[in-house]
Scaffold this motif. Structure first.
Motif, PDB file in Angstrom:
ATOM      1  N   THR A  15      -1.751 -30.166 -15.832  1.00  0.00           N
ATOM      2  CA  THR A  15      -1.604 -31.593 -15.564  1.00  0.00           C
ATOM      3  C   THR A  15      -2.822 -32.402 -16.009  1.00  0.00           C
ATOM      4  N   TYR A  16      -4.023 -31.813 -15.909  1.00  0.00           N
ATOM      5  CA  TYR A  16      -5.243 -32.538 -16.282  1.00  0.00           C
ATOM      6  C   TYR A  16      -6.165 -31.650 -17.119  1.00  0.00           C
ATOM      7  N   SER A  17      -6.894 -32.272 -18.031  1.00  0.00           N
ATOM      8  CA  SER A  17      -7.828 -31.552 -18.898  1.00  0.00           C
ATOM      9  C   SER A  17      -9.140 -32.328 -19.006  1.00  0.00           C
ATOM     10  N   GLY A  18     -10.168 -31.615 -19.444  1.00  0.00           N
ATOM     11  CA  GLY A  18     -11.447 -32.288 -19.623  1.00  0.00           C
ATOM     12  C   GLY A  18     -12.433 -31.410 -20.368  1.00  0.00           C
ATOM     13  N   TRP A  19     -13.621 -31.970 -20.607  1.00  0.00           N
ATOM     14  CA  TRP A  19     -14.680 -31.198 -21.257  1.00  0.00           C
ATOM     15  C   TRP A  19     -16.006 -31.450 -20.564  1.00  0.00           C
ATOM     16  N   ALA A  20     -16.932 -30.514 -20.779  1.00  0.00           N
ATOM     17  CA  ALA A  20     -18.287 -30.642 -20.241  1.00  0.00           C
ATOM     18  C   ALA A  20     -19.248 -30.003 -21.237  1.00  0.00           C
ATOM     19  N   VAL A  21     -20.514 -30.390 -21.179  1.00  0.00           N
ATOM     20  CA  VAL A  21     -21.527 -29.790 -22.063  1.00  0.00           C
ATOM     21  C   VAL A  21     -22.818 -29.546 -21.285  1.00  0.00           C
ATOM     22  N   MET A  22     -23.586 -28.559 -21.766  1.00  0.00           N
ATOM     23  CA  MET A  22     -24.901 -28.295 -21.182  1.00  0.00           C
ATOM     24  C   MET A  22     -25.820 -27.721 -22.255  1.00  0.00           C
ATOM     25  N   PHE A  23     -26.979 -28.355 -22.406  1.00  0.00           N
ATOM     26  CA  PHE A  23     -27.974 -27.879 -23.356  1.00  0.00           C
ATOM     27  C   PHE A  23     -28.658 -26.627 -22.820  1.00  0.00           C
ATOM     28  N   ALA A  24     -29.190 -25.830 -23.743  1.00  0.00           N
ATOM     29  CA  ALA A  24     -29.847 -24.577 -23.364  1.00  0.00           C
ATOM     30  C   ALA A  24     -31.003 -24.833 -22.400  1.00  0.00           C
ATOM     31  N   HIS A  25     -31.805 -25.888 -22.650  1.00  0.00           N
ATOM     32  CA  HIS A  25     -32.960 -26.149 -21.775  1.00  0.00           C
ATOM     33  C   HIS A  25     -32.511 -26.587 -20.379  1.00  0.00           C
ATOM     34  N   GLU A  26     -31.339 -27.261 -20.297  1.00  0.00           N
ATOM     35  CA  GLU A  26     -30.808 -27.655 -18.976  1.00  0.00           C
ATOM     36  C   GLU A  26     -30.369 -26.412 -18.205  1.00  0.00           C
TER      37      GLU A  26
END
Length: 580
Positions: A15-26
């Protein structure tokens, strides 16, 4: 994944979709810090995921819009009477929820909401490509430099109860969307959520049990109940000394998520107006149909087990007119003459439901989920659990939360504040640290169809076959691993040796089977064909004693097979093709 500047995750939901990101240093400083995109409906709604709705241009080759934008754009097109020929897809992910052995292939089609068909792989790939491009656009806005696509490692999450062919289909869709195969991992949804919650502090929670999975000592077991729109996915994890988790109960569950509540509401409307009227309303007034369902989605999220105030919904005029035209009765008369008359009233343009009617819409979903969980609890290994971790968008429903808490009173129920985005966030951690899951329990026995020496009296005569290497029994299941076996992630399993049966063979074809039986005897009894691979015999010389060693490796969520030609020393790695 060393060298990747950042990891991106995609939670592609029913029903729902999304994206996320994270840098290596984070990740190094704060593993739960990942950036999750927020989505705007165009009105006042802001959510961490957007509806899994795909609008494709006439011709079926180009994406017009995705998510809230697709809903709004489709309404625009309808108002301008320009929607003919467009494809409008929603909730199509459930097409991949199959039983072991049910056919999934790259040629299967999907029907959109109006019955028009396109290749399923194209629809999935367009949606994933949109999410990938949207992330790159967002990162470009946040940073002065450009992140190259080769610098991102993507993790796409899938239900743990999916078959191997469904997981491979999702990988193929990711590749068609432009993600490099080497830069793509598939993660299991409940595992991703579990990994995230292992890093969570007690403050980031909506419940008040003061239990924190991050503080669980080694050996502690807990259940992960991942409740999504389509599937309910249940696994049991045990905390390891190194902080990783191991699976101690193979994933199980079914298609009992929030969409069952939607189906119950649709049935209620059809009970009132009839199937033909509802279908005509959907076809002829799709903008009003969209409004009705958006309204229902908001009401569904807020209904509570102790709520007694009436639920009020506006009924579109077009639906009321469709009914009146067919039956020469008003919509009010339809309600008053129905089996719901005691609990539903209709005034002006609004339907007023007693709260009990709305609560009953949850009955099938909640009953199936609780019954399955109770069956799991009979297993001695599961009875030792300290807590139930509720994640996934449907876990935010007060109805489901209350049902789980009331049925399992002796067990702590933990609900992270980010229940709907915990899978996205956990997938980022998995992308940066793939060893977060150390062991997994196999759902099936896996083996290869082989010939073995025919033994009269033991083997059935109809399996007899004469080969260059003598009389053989065909279609014997040569077991590599068995159901409920614990395998270490990424470690090669026991090596099995095979030889040619014909002097003229230039390759050995391996047919892979899975079974829900622990120890099947033949591949055509209780087994399902799931894939194949072929190993070329280089320097072919007709030697029937030539040995090929084959190993299965359960690498994360997918199966890899390596084969070594002992005679030449040449090794090959092959991925099983589950899609035929």
């Amino acid at each position: 994944m060393a060298g990747d500047i950042l990891v991106g995750s995609i939670d592609f939901g029913t029903t729902y979709s999304g994206w996320a990101v994270m840098f290596a240093h984070e990740f190094e400083s704060e593993p739960t810090k990942g950036f999750v995109k927020t989505w705007h409906s165009g009105s006042s709604i802001i959510t961490e995921k957007t509806p899994t709705v795909v609008l494709i241009q006439p011709g079926g080759k180009e994406l017009e819009a995705f998510g809230y934008d697709a809903e709004n754009r489709y309404k625009e097109l309808i108002e301008q009477d320009e929607h003919e020929g467009y494809y409008y897809f929603q909730r199509f992910k459930m097409k991949l929820h199959k039983q072991l052995g049910d056919k999934i292939d790259l040629n299967m089609t999907l029907a959109d909401e109006m019955g028009r068909k396109l290749p399923a792989i194209d629809v999935f790939a367009m949606a994933i490509e949109y999410l990938v491009d949207d992330m790159h656009d967002a990162i470009k806005d946040r940073m002065s430099g450009v992140i190259e696509k080769s610098e991102v490692h993507w993790v796409i999450t899938v239900p743990a109860i999916w078959t191997d062919s469904a997981k491979q289909f999702m990988r193929k869709a990711g590749e068609q969307a432009g993600i490099d195969d080497r830069k793509l991992s598939i993660a299991l949804e409940p595992e991703a959520a579990s990994i995230f919650c292992r890093h969570l502090s007690v403050e980031k929670r909506v419940d008040t049990t003061n239990v924190c999975i991050a503080s669980f000592p080694a050996g502690t077991r807990y259940m992960v109940l991942d409740a999504g729109g389509g599937t309910i996915d249940i696994t049991v994890h045990e905390v390891q000394a190194n902080g990783a988790v191991k699976e101690i109960q193979a994933a199980s569950g079914g298609g009992w998520g929030g969409t069952l509540v939607d189906q119950a509401f649709e049935k209620l409307i059809i009970d009132l107006v009839g199937k033909r009227v509802y279908q005509d309303f959907k076809q002829e007034s799709p903008d009003d149909w969209l409004d009705l369902w958006r309204d229902f989605e908001l009401k569904k999220r807020t209904i509570k087990p102790d709520k007694e105030t009436k639920v009020v919904m506006k009924i579109p005029e077009s639906l009321r007119e469709q009914y009146k035209s067919k039956f020469q009765k008003t919509f009010k008369e339809a309600v008053e003459s129905s089996s719901y008359a005691e609990n539903i009233t209709f005034v002006a343009d609004k339907m007023k439901f007693d709260a009990i009617v709305f609560r009953k819409l949850f009955d099938v979903s909640l009953t199936k989920t609780i019954q399955h969980t109770e069956i799991l609890m009979r297993d001695p290994a599961v009875r030792q659990i300290k807590a139930i971790l509720m994640v996934g968008g449907f876990s935010e429903s007060p109805m489901l939360q209350d049902k789980v808490k009331s049925c399992f009173r002796g067990i702590d129920v933990i609900i992270p504040a980010e229940a709907s985005s915990s899978i996205l966030r956990g997938a980022l951690i998995f992308g940066h640290s793939p060893t977060s899951v150390s062991e997994r329990v196999l759902k099936y026995s896996y083996g290869i169809a082989m010939y073995t020496a025919f033994r009269k009296g033991e083997h059935p005569e109809n399996r007899y076959e004469m080969t260059d290497s003598g009389p053989k029994c065909r279609d014997v299941f040569d077991k590599h691993v068995e159901k409920n076996q614990i395998v270490k992630v990424g470690e090669t399993q026991v090596s099995q040796t095979y030889t040619p049966t014909s002097k003229n063979q230039t390759c050995i074809p391996f047919r892979i089977f899975a079974s829900e039986l622990r120890d099947p005897k033949y591949t055509d009894v209780g087994c399902k064909f799931i894939g194949k691979l072929e190993i070329e015999l280089t320097d072919h010389d007709g030697d029937l004693t030539r040995e090929i060693n084959v190993n299965f490796t359960f690498s994360g969520t997918e199966i890899e097979v390596s084969a070594k030609d002992v005679k030449t020393g040449k090794s090959e790695k092959a991925s099983i093709n589950f899609l035929g």
